[in-house]
Design a protein around this motif. Structure first.
Motif, PDB file in Angstrom:
ATOM      1  N   ALA A  17       0.784  -1.002   0.076  1.00 15.84           N
ATOM      2  CA  ALA A  17       0.039   0.042  -0.131  1.00 15.84           C
ATOM      3  C   ALA A  17       0.936   1.495   0.048  1.00 15.84           C
ATOM      4  N   ALA A  18       2.182   1.311   0.513  1.00 17.14           N
ATOM      5  CA  ALA A  18       2.830   2.324   0.718  1.00 17.14           C
ATOM      6  C   ALA A  18       3.669   2.472  -0.499  1.00 17.14           C
ATOM      7  N   PHE A  19       3.682   1.356  -1.457  1.00 15.95           N
ATOM      8  CA  PHE A  19       4.772   1.357  -2.315  1.00 15.95           C
ATOM      9  C   PHE A  19       4.373   2.235  -3.440  1.00 15.95           C
ATOM     10  N   GLU A  20       5.164   3.345  -3.934  1.00 17.32           N
ATOM     11  CA  GLU A  20       4.917   4.226  -5.251  1.00 17.32           C
ATOM     12  C   GLU A  20       5.669   3.683  -6.288  1.00 17.32           C
ATOM     13  N   SER A  21       4.834   3.142  -7.327  1.00 14.16           N
ATOM     14  CA  SER A  21       5.658   2.469  -8.292  1.00 14.16           C
ATOM     15  C   SER A  21       6.176   3.390  -9.315  1.00 14.16           C
ATOM     16  N   GLY A  22       6.010   4.750  -9.271  1.00 17.91           N
ATOM     17  CA  GLY A  22       6.555   5.444 -10.447  1.00 17.91           C
ATOM     18  C   GLY A  22       6.503   4.817 -11.565  1.00 17.91           C
ATOM     19  N   ASP A  23       7.581   4.949 -12.235  1.00 18.38           N
ATOM     20  CA  ASP A  23       7.677   4.320 -13.696  1.00 18.38           C
ATOM     21  C   ASP A  23       8.184   2.840 -13.719  1.00 18.38           C
ATOM     22  N   VAL A  24       8.366   2.408 -12.528  1.00 26.63           N
ATOM     23  CA  VAL A  24       9.039   1.134 -12.387  1.00 26.63           C
ATOM     24  C   VAL A  24       8.020   0.106 -12.493  1.00 26.63           C
ATOM     25  N   ARG A  25       8.181  -0.836 -13.598  1.00 30.34           N
ATOM     26  CA  ARG A  25       7.091  -1.713 -13.792  1.00 30.34           C
ATOM     27  C   ARG A  25       7.696  -2.973 -13.931  1.00 30.34           C
ATOM     28  N   SER A  26       8.673  -3.482 -13.123  1.00 29.88           N
ATOM     29  CA  SER A  26       9.220  -4.885 -13.292  1.00 29.88           C
ATOM     30  C   SER A  26       8.307  -5.895 -12.988  1.00 29.88           C
ATOM     31  N   ILE A  27       8.568  -6.714 -13.974  1.00 32.03           N
ATOM     32  CA  ILE A  27       7.637  -7.992 -13.972  1.00 32.03           C
ATOM     33  C   ILE A  27       8.346  -9.291 -13.647  1.00 32.03           C
ATOM     34  N   PHE A  28       8.044  -9.911 -12.617  1.00 32.16           N
ATOM     35  CA  PHE A  28       8.682 -11.286 -12.472  1.00 32.16           C
ATOM     36  C   PHE A  28       8.270 -12.235 -13.050  1.00 32.16           C
ATOM     37  N   THR A  29       9.113 -13.017 -13.749  1.00 28.12           N
ATOM     38  CA  THR A  29       8.581 -14.471 -14.484  1.00 28.12           C
ATOM     39  C   THR A  29      10.008 -15.187 -14.608  1.00 28.12           C
ATOM     40  N   THR A  30       9.743 -16.508 -14.808  1.00 30.06           N
ATOM     41  CA  THR A  30      10.750 -17.567 -14.806  1.00 30.06           C
ATOM     42  C   THR A  30      10.792 -17.855 -16.316  1.00 30.06           C
ATOM     43  N   ASP A  31      10.118 -17.125 -17.350  1.00 34.41           N
ATOM     44  CA  ASP A  31      10.189 -17.475 -18.659  1.00 34.41           C
ATOM     45  C   ASP A  31      11.264 -16.470 -19.254  1.00 34.41           C
ATOM     46  N   GLU A  32      12.400 -17.039 -19.720  1.00 37.06           N
ATOM     47  CA  GLU A  32      13.805 -16.627 -19.862  1.00 37.06           C
ATOM     48  C   GLU A  32      13.482 -15.323 -21.004  1.00 37.06           C
ATOM     49  N   GLN A  33      12.417 -15.626 -22.076  1.00 37.17           N
ATOM     50  CA  GLN A  33      12.443 -14.801 -23.198  1.00 37.17           C
ATOM     51  C   GLN A  33      11.695 -13.505 -22.683  1.00 37.17           C
ATOM     52  N   SER A  34      11.091 -13.525 -21.426  1.00 41.53           N
ATOM     53  CA  SER A  34      10.419 -12.125 -21.303  1.00 41.53           C
ATOM     54  C   SER A  34      10.939 -11.865 -19.837  1.00 41.53           C
ATOM     55  N   ARG A  35      11.932 -12.441 -19.246  1.00 36.69           N
ATOM     56  CA  ARG A  35      12.536 -11.924 -18.133  1.00 36.69           C
ATOM     57  C   ARG A  35      13.190 -10.415 -18.296  1.00 36.69           C
ATOM     58  N   ARG A  36      12.855  -9.671 -17.664  1.00 38.02           N
ATOM     59  CA  ARG A  36      13.406  -8.574 -17.744  1.00 38.02           C
ATOM     60  C   ARG A  36      14.722  -8.267 -16.576  1.00 38.02           C
ATOM     61  N   THR A  37      15.809  -8.138 -17.290  1.00 36.83           N
ATOM     62  CA  THR A  37      16.855  -8.207 -16.422  1.00 36.83           C
ATOM     63  C   THR A  37      17.442  -6.718 -16.271  1.00 36.83           C
ATOM     64  N   ASP A  38      16.387  -5.935 -15.838  1.00 37.08           N
ATOM     65  CA  ASP A  38      16.942  -4.666 -15.703  1.00 37.08           C
ATOM     66  C   ASP A  38      17.382  -4.213 -14.277  1.00 37.08           C
ATOM     67  N   ALA A  39      17.742  -2.980 -14.189  1.00 39.78           N
ATOM     68  CA  ALA A  39      18.699  -2.464 -13.232  1.00 39.78           C
ATOM     69  C   ALA A  39      17.710  -2.655 -11.663  1.00 39.78           C
ATOM     70  N   TYR A  40      16.557  -2.367 -11.873  1.00 37.66           N
ATOM     71  CA  TYR A  40      15.788  -2.739 -10.853  1.00 37.66           C
ATOM     72  C   TYR A  40      15.624  -4.060 -10.187  1.00 37.66           C
ATOM     73  N   PHE A  41      15.723  -5.025 -11.124  1.00 36.89           N
ATOM     74  CA  PHE A  41      15.929  -6.487 -10.510  1.00 36.89           C
ATOM     75  C   PHE A  41      17.384  -6.626  -9.992  1.00 36.89           C
ATOM     76  N   LEU A  42      18.272  -6.102 -10.603  1.00 37.58           N
ATOM     77  CA  LEU A  42      19.799  -6.813 -10.651  1.00 37.58           C
ATOM     78  C   LEU A  42      19.942  -6.130  -9.195  1.00 37.58           C
ATOM     79  N   GLY A  43      19.460  -4.935  -8.965  1.00 41.80           N
ATOM     80  CA  GLY A  43      19.813  -4.115  -7.849  1.00 41.80           C
ATOM     81  C   GLY A  43      18.989  -4.393  -6.517  1.00 41.80           C
ATOM     82  N   SER A  44      18.216  -5.538  -6.502  1.00 46.42           N
ATOM     83  CA  SER A  44      17.274  -5.679  -5.592  1.00 46.42           C
ATOM     84  C   SER A  44      17.765  -6.738  -4.420  1.00 46.42           C
TER      85      SER A  44
END
Ligand code: FE2
Length: 281
Positions: A44-71
């Protein structure tokens, strides 16, 4: 003085035979409820802003973005892929759109830290034979009604690797988990077939999945592991496991913790990096 592994007991024997062990009644209901309420407050307190990182184990669509790698040393929020319509807008209320929170609640959130470092957890990890365990990663998984996505069959050692291999996963059911709302499934004995693939973080922060050539598993041998709220399922890092999409009206909240032995090397090919070294119990 070096820590000494606890003597092998029946639980350890089951764990070593199957690659997993189910323990019902591990955590009190009140603690499960407190974690659930707290996770919902964090969302409820999370402000997503422009970050819309999606978790999936499907390699084709995995977003290896800085948000994920920095988590690895942060508390970050990952959306369900089915939460978005074709127009890119959320099609469910935001509080029902989050797949998981990762990956350092156990270090950065006092309530999750207390739960994770409780003496009963330390005793369990010792009983399962991990010497000098370090708490490396945690995730809060919502498995939302209807859109809580399938997590394809995988081995945790693909995503967290040590040398020698030694990752142990603990999966705490914060609500009843059934075959309808997406309980875990695992391949009994599948941990003995070796590691199938390695998810590698390259020097340029791209990621690659390396096929290790062997260790195929037969998904027909997956067995469901339905459990009551308060149960914990211990998972060997090499045991193939998965969970299906939650097609029910009920959520299936779970909290997971991954520990590694301090004596094992932790290569920097792991996606998860820590600036502050992980701590024990
Ligand atoms: Fe897993």
């Amino acid at each position: 003085m070096a820590a000494v592994a606890a003597p092998a007991g029946p639980l350890r024997a089951r764990f070593e035979r199957d690659g997993f062990a189910v323990i019902e009644g591990f955590a009190p209901d009140a603690e499960c409820d407190a974690l659930r309420a707290h996770a919902e407050a964090l969302v409820a307190a999370f402000e997503s802003g422009d970050v819309r990182s999606i978790f999936t184990t499907d390699e084709q669509s995995r977003r290896t973005d800085a948000y994920f790698l920095g988590s690895g040393e942060a508390i970050r929020f990952f959306f369900e892929s089915l939460a978005f319509g074709p127009d890119g807008e959320l099609r469910v209320p935001r509080e029902r759109s989050i797949n998981k929170i990762g990956h350092a609640l156990h270090d950065l959130d006092p309530l999750f830290e207390r739960f994770s470092r409780h003496a009963r957890v330390a005793r369990l990890v010792a009983e399962l034979g991990v010497v000098e365990p370090l708490l490396l990663q945690s995730m809060y998984i919502f498995k939302q009604p209807h859109i809580g996505g399938e997590v394809g069959c995988h081995q945790d050692a693909t995503f967290l690797h040590t040398d020698p291999p030694g990752v142990l996963g603990l999966w705490f059911a914060l609500e009843d988990a059934t075959t309808d709302n997406g309980c875990l499934w695992a391949v009994p004995g599948g941990h003995r077939a070796g590691l199938g693939s390695l998810f590698v973080r390259n020097a340029d922060d791209t990621t690659t999945t390396r096929d290790l050539g062997g260790a195929a598993w037969d998904e027909a041998r997956l067995v469901p592991l339905p459990v009551k709220k308060g149960a914990v399922i211990a998972l060997h890092g090499m045991v193939p496991h998965m969970s299906k999409q939650n097609e029910s009206d009920r959520s299936r909240h779970a909290y997971t913790l991954h520990v590694v032995p301090a004596a094992s090397a932790y290569p920097d090919t792991n996606w998860l990096r820590r600036v502050t070294p992980p701590r024990g119990f």
